[in-house]
Design a protein around this motif. Structure first.
Motif, PDB file in Angstrom:
ATOM      1  N   ASP A 106      68.498  16.438  63.228  1.00 21.44           N
ATOM      2  CA  ASP A 106      67.495  17.438  62.843  1.00 21.44           C
ATOM      3  C   ASP A 106      66.156  16.725  62.654  1.00 21.44           C
TER       4      ASP A 106
ATOM      5  N   GLU B  91      68.920  27.129  43.480  1.00 23.16           N
ATOM      6  CA  GLU B  91      69.962  26.417  42.749  1.00 23.16           C
ATOM      7  C   GLU B  91      69.374  25.655  41.565  1.00 23.16           C
TER       8      GLU B  91
ATOM      9  N   ALA C 147      65.295  28.615  54.708  1.00 21.83           N
ATOM     10  CA  ALA C 147      66.273  29.293  53.849  1.00 21.83           C
ATOM     11  C   ALA C 147      67.026  28.281  52.992  1.00 21.83           C
ATOM     12  N   GLU C 148      67.374  27.110  53.596  1.00 19.50           N
ATOM     13  CA  GLU C 148      68.066  26.078  52.830  1.00 19.50           C
ATOM     14  C   GLU C 148      67.187  25.559  51.696  1.00 19.50           C
ATOM     15  N   GLU C 149      65.892  25.377  52.006  1.00 12.07           N
ATOM     16  CA  GLU C 149      64.984  24.900  50.979  1.00 12.07           C
ATOM     17  C   GLU C 149      64.847  25.906  49.846  1.00 12.07           C
ATOM     18  N   GLU C 150      64.750  27.195  50.219  1.00 12.11           N
ATOM     19  CA  GLU C 150      64.671  28.229  49.196  1.00 12.11           C
ATOM     20  C   GLU C 150      65.956  28.283  48.382  1.00 12.11           C
ATOM     21  N   PHE C 151      67.098  28.082  49.076  1.00 14.89           N
ATOM     22  CA  PHE C 151      68.385  28.078  48.370  1.00 14.89           C
ATOM     23  C   PHE C 151      68.451  26.913  47.392  1.00 14.89           C
ATOM     24  N   ARG C 152      67.947  25.741  47.813  1.00 14.48           N
ATOM     25  CA  ARG C 152      67.950  24.591  46.904  1.00 14.48           C
ATOM     26  C   ARG C 152      67.062  24.857  45.693  1.00 14.48           C
TER      27      ARG C 152
ATOM     28  N   TRP D 263      61.170  23.020  62.748  1.00  9.00           N
ATOM     29  CA  TRP D 263      62.380  22.196  62.634  1.00  9.00           C
ATOM     30  C   TRP D 263      63.251  22.423  63.862  1.00  9.00           C
TER      31      TRP D 263
ATOM     32  N   ASN E 270      66.962  21.279  65.942  1.00 11.95           N
ATOM     33  CA  ASN E 270      68.283  20.642  65.944  1.00 11.95           C
ATOM     34  C   ASN E 270      68.645  20.339  67.385  1.00 11.95           C
TER      35      ASN E 270
ATOM     36  N   ARG F 107      66.320  28.515  59.321  1.00 15.31           N
ATOM     37  CA  ARG F 107      67.459  28.028  58.531  1.00 15.31           C
ATOM     38  C   ARG F 107      67.017  26.985  57.520  1.00 15.31           C
ATOM     39  N   LYS F 108      66.141  26.067  57.949  1.00 16.60           N
ATOM     40  CA  LYS F 108      65.660  25.030  57.043  1.00 16.60           C
ATOM     41  C   LYS F 108      64.883  25.633  55.874  1.00 16.60           C
TER      42      LYS F 108
END
Length: 640
Positions: free
Chosen positions: A247, A298, A290-295, A259, A261, A287-288
């Motif tokens: 990535d 969290e 969304a992952e950052e927002e998810f982190r 980003w 892949n 996706r990246k």
């Protein structure tokens, strides 16, 4: 044979059928045969042989429909066994080929040569036959061998056609899959650095359709911080047969950071192709992000749960695994090096307080069975180091099986020991305050009853004597009026003393005290109360009995003052190890969630009294629909 073989060299797949048709015609003309058919077993229906290629000098004899294998069982057996045969006459067919003989006679075949169709000795996939329809003829062994060579030539061409069709279909499926996934395909020549890129790759990187793509151009597009990562992956691919994935970020033609892949595998060099890296790339910016927002979510969730003192867990019964966070381990005393699987769940169950275990596990089973969608419960827990702790537990189900049984559950746990201890202290303080208040009321009631009412009685007696001795009728009337007023005042003081401290409650018990209160209200003309007092088998303490009596008094007074009706019902019975009291009326009612000012103080007093003895109070009311007040207190020895 040489001429026919030369026609199939480097022949494109879509020309194979035409060349086979041409070859069948040429061979028939050379041999003087009337009918030639190339049969292949159907892929969709294995019991059917399909005539896929044929030539007939006399078209009226040519079979066009599929032939059932049952028409040529002996021939089919010979072909599957890889045996060629030639007959100068159908009479030469053996006795076991009687069905085949009849089929030949029906078509008009007089002589025939038939050889299996196979590639490199593999299982035959069909047959090639040359037939004479006008006259019988013989077939030499050399001619049969040549027909076999021809069949191998045709079979090889058909096999190559199928392989190339499969390859084309595979490439088309790959192209469609890549397009559906938004992926683009590419190849990188290790030696020259030249890159072939599909239209999708060019769109992802922002390259023009005719722009030459090479490693220099790619390196200029890749984010400077990720160049080393990409080049390292390319170098690693030279010595690895595994699929490599990376990535990284790029800047497209609009100078926008995206980003990407990329996945690729090394393709070994061949006589026709150089060693190269083949792969696909896909834009994964969404996706990246969304992952950052998810982190971030969290982190926010972890911060919030830490501030709130919450511990989280999730249990998957299908995989037999449980996730518990560090807060859960601390609150429940589960060791970090504890066993895997459901160890944490089993540990939690083992340490439930013995007095609460049955109730907790019963609620848990109702959640798992689907009877309850969620649960919220407070219970005692035996911490291995801290001793008995109070826990608040909320749980739900995120996945159920077809039968509705829980598969994945989740929940949060919080240690509320300090809050429970504070509540106990506050309840104890409230009980002491209420008790002190009641003692003051009792003292005041005794003073009113033993002193004031006695003195009023004496005054009434003295006025009575003066009344009898009065000689003036007017004076006698005044004295009589004053005496009667004193009598009424004495009765009011007596009633007030009773309300301040009902001695009948201590002398005869709760049921008799409530019965007397109902009769007092009825005699006074204030309210007609229907008592529904069942014999009590549950013993309750002095504070609990006084609590229910005061709740009944306050509720009935509220009916008298605010309900606008002259009737009410008072019920008393055993329930759930305690005593239950209910006061009902069909009066004006009120908004229970926003009680009127006139009700607020009385309701607060009732709630406080019930809470102080560990009971519950429920109020149901709505404007124009009456009011129901229900109170429950635990029996002697019950939990508070």
């Amino acid at each position: 044979m040489a001429s026919l073989a030369a026609g199939f060299i480097s022949l494109p797949p879509h020309y194979v059928d035409r060349e086979i048709q041409k070859g069948l015609r040429q061979v028939c003309e050379l041999l003087g045969a009337d009918l030639s058919v190339l049969w292949q077993w159907s892929v969709a229906t294995p019991d059917v042989i399909l005539p896929t290629h044929s030539y007939c000098a006399q078209p009226e004899f040519a079979p066009g429909d599929p032939l059932e294998q049952e028409q040529y069982p002996w021939t089919r057996q010979q072909m599957l066994a890889g045996h060629a045969f030639a007959i100068g006459s159908v009479d030469e067919l053996p006795e076991e080929a009687s069905v085949d003989r009849e089929s030949c006679l029906q078509i008009g075949i007089k002589s025939s040569v038939c050889v299996p169709l196979s590639v490199s000795g593999a299982r035959p996939v069909g047959a090639l036959a040359f037939n004479c329809l006008r006259e019988e003829r013989g077939w030499s062994e050399q001619l049969v061998d040549q027909v076999q060579m021809l069949a191998q030539l045709f079979a090889g061409a058909l096999s190559q056609k199928r392989h190339e069709q499969v390859l084309q279909e595979s490439e088309e499926r790959l192209r469609l899959a890549a397009e559906s996934a938004g992926a683009g395909m590419w190849t990188l020549d290790y030696g020259t650095g030249a890159v072939w890129a599909s239209a999708e790759v060019r769109a992802i990187f922002g390259y023009e359709p005719r722009q030459v793509v090479n490693m220099e151009l790619l390196e200029g597009s890749i984010h400077p911080q990720d160049i080393g990562l990409v080049l390292e992956a390319i170098e690693q691919s030279r010595v690895s047969d595994e699929v490599l994935e990376v990535d990284y970020r790029i800047r497209n033609a609009d100078n926008e950071v995206r980003w990407i892949n990329s996945r690729g595998r090394r393709q070994a060099a061949s006589s026709m192709e150089p060693e190269r890296l083949m792969g696909v790339s896909i834009d994964i910016t969404a996706r990246k992000l969304a992952e950052e927002e998810f982190r971030r979510s969290e982190v926010r969730l972890e911060s919030a749960t830490a501030i709130a003192g919450l511990a989280f867990y999730e249990v998957n019964f299908q995989t037999g695994s449980a996730y518990v966070d560090s807060s859960f381990r601390e609150i429940c005393g589960v060791a970090a090096e504890g066993g895997a699987g459901l160890h944490a769940v089993e540990y939690w169950m083992e340490h439930l307080h013995e007095d609460d275990r049955e109730a907790v596990l019963e609620v848990r089973e109702e959640l798992h069975a689907g009877t309850l969608p969620t649960v919220s419960i407070e219970y005692r827990y035996l911490h291995p180091q801290r001793g008995t702790r109070w826990l608040q537990h909320r749980a739900g189900v995120s996945l159920r099986d077809a039968a509705g049984r829980a598969v994945v559950t989740y929940g949060v746990v919080r240690d509320i020991t300090e809050r429970r201890e504070l509540e106990i202290d506050m309840r104890d303080l409230s009980r002491r305050l209420i008790r002190a208040h009641e003692e003051d009321r009792a003292i005041l009631a005794r003073e009113l009853h033993d002193d004031i009412t006695q003195r009023l009685a004496v005054m009434a007696i003295e006025l009575g004597r003066a009344e009898h001795g009065a000689k003036d009728p007017e004076q006698e009337g005044v004295l009589q009026s004053v005496r009667e007023g004193l009598v009424r005042l004495s009765e009011d003081v007596h009633s007030l003393a009773y309300q301040l401290h009902p001695s009948v409650l201590e002398e005869l018990g709760l049921s008799q005290a409530l019965q007397a209160e109902c009769e007092r209200l009825r005699r006074s003309g204030w309210l007609d109360v229907v008592p529904e007092l069942e014999p009590l088998g549950t013993r309750i303490g002095r504070d609990e009995a006084l609590c229910l009596f005061r709740v009944a008094q306050e509720a009935l007074n509220n009916v008298r003052r605010h309900a606008g009706v002259q009737e009410a019902t008072l019920a008393l019975r055993d329930r759930d190890g305690g005593v239950f009291l209910a006061v009902r009326d069909a009066g004006a009612g009120f908004a229970a969630d926003l009680p009127g000012r006139a009700w607020s103080l009385g309701l607060a007093s009732m709630r406080e009294r019930v809470r102080a003895v560990g009971g519950t109070l429920d109020i149901e009311s709505a404007p124009g629909e009456g009011t129901v007040i229900e109170a429950w207190v635990p029996g002697a020895g019950g939990e508070r």
